[in-house]
Structures are given as structure tokens and as C-alpha cells.
Scaffold this motif. Structure first.
Motif, mmCIF file in Angstrom:
data_model
loop_
_atom_site.group_PDB
_atom_site.id
_atom_site.type_symbol
_atom_site.label_atom_id
_atom_site.label_comp_id
_atom_site.label_asym_id
_atom_site.label_seq_id
_atom_site.Cartn_x
_atom_site.Cartn_y
_atom_site.Cartn_z
ATOM 1 N N LEU A 45 0.830 -1.204 0.000
ATOM 2 C CA LEU A 45 0.000 0.000 0.000
ATOM 3 C C LEU A 45 0.868 1.260 0.000
ATOM 4 N N LEU A 46 1.889 1.273 0.853
ATOM 5 C CA LEU A 46 2.781 2.428 0.873
ATOM 6 C C LEU A 46 3.552 2.568 -0.435
ATOM 7 N N PHE A 47 3.972 1.430 -1.003
ATOM 8 C CA PHE A 47 4.681 1.483 -2.280
ATOM 9 C C PHE A 47 3.788 2.039 -3.383
ATOM 10 N N PHE A 48 2.508 1.665 -3.373
ATOM 11 C CA PHE A 48 1.591 2.168 -4.383
ATOM 12 C C PHE A 48 1.362 3.670 -4.212
ATOM 13 N N VAL A 49 1.202 4.113 -2.963
ATOM 14 C CA VAL A 49 0.889 5.519 -2.714
ATOM 15 C C VAL A 49 2.110 6.411 -2.925
ATOM 16 N N THR A 50 3.268 5.983 -2.411
ATOM 17 C CA THR A 50 4.463 6.840 -2.441
ATOM 18 C C THR A 50 5.441 6.493 -3.554
ATOM 19 N N GLY A 51 5.254 5.372 -4.242
ATOM 20 C CA GLY A 51 6.212 4.978 -5.273
ATOM 21 C C GLY A 51 5.605 4.824 -6.653
ATOM 22 N N LEU A 52 4.668 3.895 -6.785
ATOM 23 C CA LEU A 52 4.133 3.583 -8.108
ATOM 24 C C LEU A 52 3.244 4.698 -8.650
ATOM 25 N N PHE A 53 2.330 5.202 -7.830
ATOM 26 C CA PHE A 53 1.434 6.259 -8.302
ATOM 27 C C PHE A 53 2.190 7.534 -8.696
ATOM 28 N N PRO A 54 3.142 8.043 -7.886
ATOM 29 C CA PRO A 54 3.896 9.222 -8.345
ATOM 30 C C PRO A 54 4.663 8.980 -9.637
ATOM 31 N N LEU A 55 5.192 7.758 -9.810
ATOM 32 C CA LEU A 55 5.925 7.461 -11.039
ATOM 33 C C LEU A 55 5.006 7.512 -12.252
ATOM 34 N N VAL A 56 3.838 6.881 -12.147
ATOM 35 C CA VAL A 56 2.879 6.892 -13.256
ATOM 36 C C VAL A 56 2.373 8.316 -13.501
ATOM 37 N N TYR A 57 2.112 9.041 -12.429
ATOM 38 C CA TYR A 57 1.604 10.411 -12.576
ATOM 39 C C TYR A 57 2.662 11.332 -13.193
ATOM 40 N N THR A 58 3.932 11.095 -12.876
ATOM 41 C CA THR A 58 5.005 11.873 -13.495
ATOM 42 C C THR A 58 5.043 11.641 -14.998
ATOM 43 N N GLY A 59 4.869 10.378 -15.418
ATOM 44 C CA GLY A 59 4.788 10.100 -16.847
ATOM 45 C C GLY A 59 3.602 10.781 -17.502
ATOM 46 N N TRP A 60 2.484 10.884 -16.781
ATOM 47 C CA TRP A 60 1.304 11.587 -17.313
ATOM 48 C C TRP A 60 1.585 13.074 -17.472
ATOM 49 N N VAL A 61 2.232 13.673 -16.494
ATOM 50 C CA VAL A 61 2.549 15.103 -16.578
ATOM 51 C C VAL A 61 3.561 15.355 -17.695
ATOM 52 N N ALA A 62 4.471 14.409 -17.938
ATOM 53 C CA ALA A 62 5.532 14.609 -18.930
ATOM 54 C C ALA A 62 5.000 14.712 -20.353
#
Length: 323
Positions: A45-62
Motif C-alpha cells: 500500500l505504501l509502495f503504491f501511494v508513495t512509489g508507483l502512483f507518483p511514477l505513473v503520474y510523473t509520466g502523465w505530466v511529462a
């Protein structure tokens, strides 16, 4: 008329009444099946909230034209990546990052192994020396950067003053590219060498002492024991430290950001790393789209370099084992 009883040896073959499973036994079964997953679920859960989701969201912003104030704009595809890769600042920051990384990580690993070997001997006040080695890691990175930036000051720094006493011309620790990389690498080594030394020390203490006794019986000295017994047993730990040093070395930010009062990586970007360049794009130029593109490229670079380091260290270790 008497009823015949079945033989004793065939009594277990007779049908038995169905056993009723109570609620407690069902709960115990579910507990055995689900409890391992429940125990490890907080990590995921922590990995999804603090790791995977920010990574995917960064790709979306890019892939969008994203402004700090106006927010999400139109979809631009790979435009941000093309602008970053065709610009001079990205390649300068990439060169600076690899230069500082090599100047810090390579000596750091060797120094950490030597310090760990010294701590593994019969020293007096072992706890004191081990805590002393770890002390630089506890100091805040900003404090370390401020202290070392004053030590390496161009005009009134302690390092240039000592060089002047020896008759050596002062070095432009802030104005020249390579000296600034050496100064920042010195900060990184100061903070992380002791931490890695304790990791190597823990691995050295796990080496069976019988191997040293056998090597001593065969006539091997301390140096020979170190290279023939200690270093081969440290191969998994060396691989771990090299990979973690690679990940941390390519994300150098605090030391480079606080090396001068402006925090932009020098007047001409002499020591501007990729993370400092990312910070400038996002918070100074308010271009979150290009900053996210730099973050995605940095992530890919770290993955590729980490895999390359892992492959090289494994090949070296396997070749030495075959010998």
C-alpha cells in the motif's frame, strides 16, 4: 438371532457421519491463508501511494503542457522529451552527474571496505569507533554542504589558505568544473562512507572464523587473508553497496544545491546535476512538463546503469569463482 459385527481390521472402511465444521475452525483456516498477505499488505500500500502512483503520474505530466500556476494544459506527446534531449542544459547536467557519481562512488566503496576491515580487528572501544564512523551520516546534508562550501571557498576558504601556505596557487573550487566536482564528491564521501563501512563490517563479522584459522595455518598473512578470504565472501554485499551507491549517486541534490548561495549549479552550470536541473525547470521556470520529462529520463538512466553495474559485478564475481 445375533447380528454379526464387522472385523476389526475393516472397521475404518465403514462410512462415518459427516463432521460439522464450526465457525471457529473456518476462521482459523481463513486466518492461516490470509494472515501472510495481511502482514505484507502495508508495504505494498505504501509502495503504491508513495512509489508507483507518483511514477505513473510523473509520466502523465511529462506528456502534457503543464504549468506551475495554470495547471494541466494540452496533450503534447513527446514534445517535452524532444526539447529536453535537444537542449544543451540536459547533456551538461548529465555529464556533471556522472562525473560527480564516479568521483564519489568508486573511492567510497574502497574506503568503506578498508575502514570496515580496520573496525573488524581487535580495537579498544569498538563501539566508540563504530559510532564515530556513523556520525557524519547523522549530520544534516544541508549543514554538511554549508560547511564544505565554506571550506572550499575560492578566496577565503580553508583549503585554499592551506594550499597558499604550501606555495600552491589557489584552486577555483566554485569557478572551475572539475574542482567543483571534487568538492561535491568529497561531501558525498564524507556522509556515506561510514554508513557503507558499517554494512561491510556486518558482512565481515558473518564470515566464519574457521576460514581465517585455516588460512593462517597455511601461512597466509593478514593482507593475504583479506584478499583471499574476506573480499570473496563480501561479493554479495559489494554488489548491494554498488547498486545502492549508483542509485543515490545519480540522484545527488542536496550537496549540489547548497554548494553556493544561489543553488543553480554554478554561473555556467559547472556542477549542475540532473536533479538540480529538474528542480530549476519545475520551480524556477514553472515548466512541470519538461521537469517531469527529465524525471522520467533520470529514472530510465538509473535503471539502465543499475542493471549494468549488477551485470558487471556478477560477471567479475563469477569469473573469480571459476579461477
Amino acid at each position: 438371532m445375533t447380528r454379526l459385527r464387522p472385523p476389526v481390521e475393516h472397521a475404518d472402511r465403514l462410512p462415518r457421519p459427516p463432521r460439522r465444521i464450526g465457525l471457529g475452525s473456518r476462521l482459523s483456516r481463513w486466518d492461516v491463508k490470509l494472515s501472510p498477505y495481511l502482514y505484507i499488505s502495508p508495504f505494498f500500500l505504501l509502495f503504491f501511494v508513495t512509489g508507483l502512483f507518483p511514477l505513473v503520474y510523473t509520466g502523465w505530466v511529462a506528456v502534457h503542457d503543464w504549468d506551475l500556476i495554470m495547471g494541466q494544459g494540452e496533450f503534447v506527446g513527446t514534445k517535452n522529451f524532444v526539447e529536453v534531449l535537444t537542449g544543451r542544459d540536459f547533456w551538461t547536467a548529465l555529464t556533471n552527474t556522472f562525473s560527480i557519481f564516479l568521483l564519489s562512488s568508486v573511492p567510497q566503496v574502497f574506503a568503506a571496505i578498508v575502514i570496515a576491515a580496520a573496525l573488524d580487528t581487535n580495537l579498544r572501544a569498538k563501539t566508540f569507533w563504530r559510532m564515530g564512523v556513523l556520525l557524519p551520516y547523522v549530520v544534516a546534508p544541508v549543514a554538511v554542504a554549508l560547511i564544505f562550501s565554506n571550506l572550499f571557498a575560492d578566496k577565503f576558504g580553508l583549503i585554499n589558505s592551506a594550499l597558499g601556505v604550501l606555495g600552491i596557487d589557489p584552486v577555483g573550487w566554485h569557478s572551475q568544473r572539475l574542482p567543483s566536482h571534487l568538492a561535491i564528491a568529497t561531501m558525498v564521501n564524507f556522509r556515506w562512507t561510514g554508513y557503507n563501512a558499517l554494512i561491510f563490517l556486518a558482512a565481515m563479522q558473518a564470515v566464519p572464523r574457521d576460514l581465517y584459522e585455516q588460512a593462517a595455518i597455511d601461512g597466509a598473512g593478514r593482507v593475504r587473508q583479506f584478499w583471499s578470504v574476506t573480499v570473496p565472501m563480501l561479493r554479495p554485499t559489494i554488489i548491494f553497496v554498488v547498486i545502492t551507491s549508483t542509485i543515490g549517486g545519480l540522484q545527488i541534490f542536496d550537496e549540489a544545491r547548497m554548494y553556493d548561495q544561489f543553488g543553480r549549479g554554478g554561473a555556467d552550470g559547472q556542477w549542475q546535476t540532473l536533479t538540480v536541473y529538474l528542480y530549476e525547470l519545475g520551480w524556477t521556470r514553472s515548466n512541470f512538463g519538461r521537469a517531469s520529462a527529465v524525471a522520467v529520463l533520470l529514472f530510465l538512466i538509473i535503471v539502465l546503469v543499475g542493471l549494468l553495474n549488477f551485470w558487471i559485478t556478477r560477471r567479475i564475481a563469477s569469473s573469480e569463482v571459476k579461477r
